[in-house]
Design a protein around this motif. Structure first.
Motif, PDB file in Angstrom:
ATOM      1  N   ALA A  61       0.837  -1.205   0.000  1.00 20.08           N
ATOM      2  CA  ALA A  61       0.000   0.000   0.000  1.00 20.08           C
ATOM      3  C   ALA A  61       0.874   1.257   0.000  1.00 20.08           C
ATOM      4  O   ALA A  61       0.565   2.235  -0.694  1.00 20.08           O
ATOM      5  CB  ALA A  61      -0.929  -0.011   1.204  1.00 20.08           C
ATOM      6  N   GLN A  62       1.965   1.245   0.753  1.00 19.87           N
ATOM      7  CA  GLN A  62       2.867   2.399   0.789  1.00 19.87           C
ATOM      8  C   GLN A  62       3.498   2.626  -0.582  1.00 19.87           C
ATOM      9  O   GLN A  62       3.625   3.768  -1.033  1.00 19.87           O
ATOM     10  CB  GLN A  62       3.945   2.185   1.854  1.00 19.87           C
ATOM     11  CG  GLN A  62       3.403   2.282   3.273  1.00 19.87           C
ATOM     12  CD  GLN A  62       4.413   1.798   4.297  1.00 19.87           C
ATOM     13  OE1 GLN A  62       5.002   0.735   4.145  1.00 19.87           O
ATOM     14  NE2 GLN A  62       4.585   2.585   5.348  1.00 19.87           N
ATOM     15  N   TYR A  63       3.909   1.548  -1.230  1.00 18.84           N
ATOM     16  CA  TYR A  63       4.481   1.674  -2.572  1.00 18.84           C
ATOM     17  C   TYR A  63       3.458   2.266  -3.540  1.00 18.84           C
ATOM     18  O   TYR A  63       3.792   3.109  -4.379  1.00 18.84           O
ATOM     19  CB  TYR A  63       4.957   0.320  -3.103  1.00 18.84           C
ATOM     20  CG  TYR A  63       6.178  -0.236  -2.412  1.00 18.84           C
ATOM     21  CD1 TYR A  63       7.195   0.583  -1.943  1.00 18.84           C
ATOM     22  CD2 TYR A  63       6.326  -1.606  -2.238  1.00 18.84           C
ATOM     23  CE1 TYR A  63       8.321   0.058  -1.316  1.00 18.84           C
ATOM     24  CE2 TYR A  63       7.450  -2.139  -1.628  1.00 18.84           C
ATOM     25  CZ  TYR A  63       8.438  -1.299  -1.164  1.00 18.84           C
ATOM     26  OH  TYR A  63       9.544  -1.821  -0.570  1.00 18.84           O
ATOM     27  N   ALA A  64       2.212   1.843  -3.423  1.00 20.65           N
ATOM     28  CA  ALA A  64       1.162   2.358  -4.308  1.00 20.65           C
ATOM     29  C   ALA A  64       0.958   3.858  -4.088  1.00 20.65           C
ATOM     30  O   ALA A  64       0.767   4.617  -5.054  1.00 20.65           O
ATOM     31  CB  ALA A  64      -0.136   1.599  -4.075  1.00 20.65           C
ATOM     32  N   VAL A  65       1.014   4.306  -2.834  1.00 22.60           N
ATOM     33  CA  VAL A  65       0.863   5.735  -2.533  1.00 22.60           C
ATOM     34  C   VAL A  65       2.037   6.517  -3.128  1.00 22.60           C
ATOM     35  O   VAL A  65       1.846   7.581  -3.732  1.00 22.60           O
ATOM     36  CB  VAL A  65       0.756   5.964  -1.005  1.00 22.60           C
ATOM     37  CG1 VAL A  65       0.892   7.434  -0.656  1.00 22.60           C
ATOM     38  CG2 VAL A  65      -0.562   5.411  -0.482  1.00 22.60           C
ATOM     39  N   VAL A  66       3.254   5.982  -2.969  1.00 21.14           N
ATOM     40  CA  VAL A  66       4.429   6.650  -3.539  1.00 21.14           C
ATOM     41  C   VAL A  66       4.264   6.788  -5.043  1.00 21.14           C
ATOM     42  O   VAL A  66       4.526   7.848  -5.623  1.00 21.14           O
ATOM     43  CB  VAL A  66       5.726   5.885  -3.190  1.00 21.14           C
ATOM     44  CG1 VAL A  66       6.903   6.398  -3.999  1.00 21.14           C
ATOM     45  CG2 VAL A  66       6.011   5.983  -1.698  1.00 21.14           C
ATOM     46  N   GLU A  67       3.783   5.741  -5.692  1.00 21.35           N
ATOM     47  CA  GLU A  67       3.602   5.786  -7.142  1.00 21.35           C
ATOM     48  C   GLU A  67       2.555   6.824  -7.541  1.00 21.35           C
ATOM     49  O   GLU A  67       2.756   7.596  -8.480  1.00 21.35           O
ATOM     50  CB  GLU A  67       3.186   4.408  -7.649  1.00 21.35           C
ATOM     51  CG  GLU A  67       3.069   4.349  -9.162  1.00 21.35           C
ATOM     52  CD  GLU A  67       2.750   2.955  -9.644  1.00 21.35           C
ATOM     53  OE1 GLU A  67       3.511   2.455 -10.483  1.00 21.35           O
ATOM     54  OE2 GLU A  67       1.751   2.387  -9.179  1.00 21.35           O
ATOM     55  N   GLN A  68       1.455   6.884  -6.805  1.00 22.52           N
ATOM     56  CA  GLN A  68       0.395   7.851  -7.128  1.00 22.52           C
ATOM     57  C   GLN A  68       0.897   9.287  -6.962  1.00 22.52           C
ATOM     58  O   GLN A  68       0.614  10.153  -7.788  1.00 22.52           O
ATOM     59  CB  GLN A  68      -0.830   7.629  -6.237  1.00 22.52           C
ATOM     60  CG  GLN A  68      -1.601   6.381  -6.586  1.00 22.52           C
ATOM     61  CD  GLN A  68      -2.720   6.105  -5.576  1.00 22.52           C
ATOM     62  OE1 GLN A  68      -2.812   6.743  -4.540  1.00 22.52           O
ATOM     63  NE2 GLN A  68      -3.549   5.116  -5.894  1.00 22.52           N
ATOM     64  N   LEU A  69       1.649   9.536  -5.887  1.00 26.21           N
ATOM     65  CA  LEU A  69       2.133  10.895  -5.645  1.00 26.21           C
ATOM     66  C   LEU A  69       3.264  11.283  -6.596  1.00 26.21           C
ATOM     67  O   LEU A  69       3.448  12.467  -6.890  1.00 26.21           O
ATOM     68  CB  LEU A  69       2.585  11.042  -4.189  1.00 26.21           C
ATOM     69  CG  LEU A  69       1.466  10.939  -3.141  1.00 26.21           C
ATOM     70  CD1 LEU A  69       2.056  10.966  -1.739  1.00 26.21           C
ATOM     71  CD2 LEU A  69       0.450  12.057  -3.328  1.00 26.21           C
ATOM     72  N   SER A  70       4.000  10.300  -7.098  1.00 30.74           N
ATOM     73  CA  SER A  70       5.106  10.617  -8.004  1.00 30.74           C
ATOM     74  C   SER A  70       4.599  11.095  -9.361  1.00 30.74           C
ATOM     75  O   SER A  70       5.341  11.748 -10.099  1.00 30.74           O
ATOM     76  CB  SER A  70       6.024   9.406  -8.181  1.00 30.74           C
ATOM     77  OG  SER A  70       5.364   8.380  -8.889  1.00 30.74           O
ATOM     78  N   VAL A  71       3.357  10.811  -9.677  1.00 33.77           N
ATOM     79  CA  VAL A  71       2.772  11.277 -10.942  1.00 33.77           C
ATOM     80  C   VAL A  71       2.743  12.807 -10.975  1.00 33.77           C
ATOM     81  O   VAL A  71       2.876  13.420 -12.033  1.00 33.77           O
ATOM     82  CB  VAL A  71       1.342  10.694 -11.116  1.00 33.77           C
ATOM     83  CG1 VAL A  71       0.644  11.301 -12.305  1.00 33.77           C
ATOM     84  CG2 VAL A  71       1.416   9.185 -11.244  1.00 33.77           C
TER      85      VAL A  71
END
Length: 182
Positions: free
Chosen positions: A25-35
């Motif tokens: 879940a943390q990795y998914a949040v990082v990916e969403q915010l990196s956009v």
């Protein structure tokens, strides 16, 4: 005391699985915010995950690593053994000596049946049999159905015991050798 240990091990397994889910879940949040153009290094630091772990997660998302496939295979075998064999499971190999494997066995109240590491003397005869079985039966045939495989296994076991001579048994089949010795 045993009940307490079983509850603790069950809790540890659930906690391990929850930590894995949290990390994903943390990795998914990082990916969403990196956009939005934010620095991945900064986002990983805020999310308390490693940048290398994030990049590995990105690469593996579509495919499973060999370790993940192996772990999934082990889980399936444990569940299969739990359902079919009522708690007894026999395997050997480095993956079966792992702490995770042991905890899963305890979680499902199963007992492992395997020799100690490096001690092959207690199962040398069965290892020899399976070596011959694979090279003389499995590797040279292909099977259209499970029933065809079962039939081939039964036929090979009969052949091995009654017809296949062995040099170490004075060129006799195992059954012939036993009847001569007895």
């Amino acid at each position: 005391m045993k009940a307490w240990l079983a509850r603790r091990e069950t809790w540890e397994i659930k906690r391990f699985e929850q930590r894995q889910a949290d990390k994903i879940a943390q990795y998914a949040v990082v990916e969403q915010l990196s956009v939005n153009g934010d620095s991945i290094s900064m986002l990983c630091e805020i999310a308390h995950v490693s940048r290398s772990g994030f990049y590995k997660w990105q690469r593996r998302r579509g495919t499973s690593s060999s370790k993940q496939l192996e772990d999934q295979f082990l889980k399936e075998k444990i569940l299969e053994g739990h359902q079919r064999l009522r708690g007894i499971l026999g395997y050997q190999g480095y993956q079966y000596t792992s702490r995770h494997f042991s905890k899963l066995l305890k979680y499902y109240k199963m007992k492992a049946s395997m020799s100690r590491k490096g001690n092959c003397l207690d199962n040398a005869c069965i290892e020899s049999f399976f070596g011959h079985f694979k090279s003389e039966c499995l590797y040279i045939q292909s099977f259209e159905s499970e029933e065809a495989l079962k039939t081939a296994i039964d036929e090979y076991i009969r052949f091995y015991n009654y017809e296949r001579f062995q040099a170490k048994l004075n060129n006799l089949s195992p059954v012939e050798y036993r009847t001569k010795v007895a």
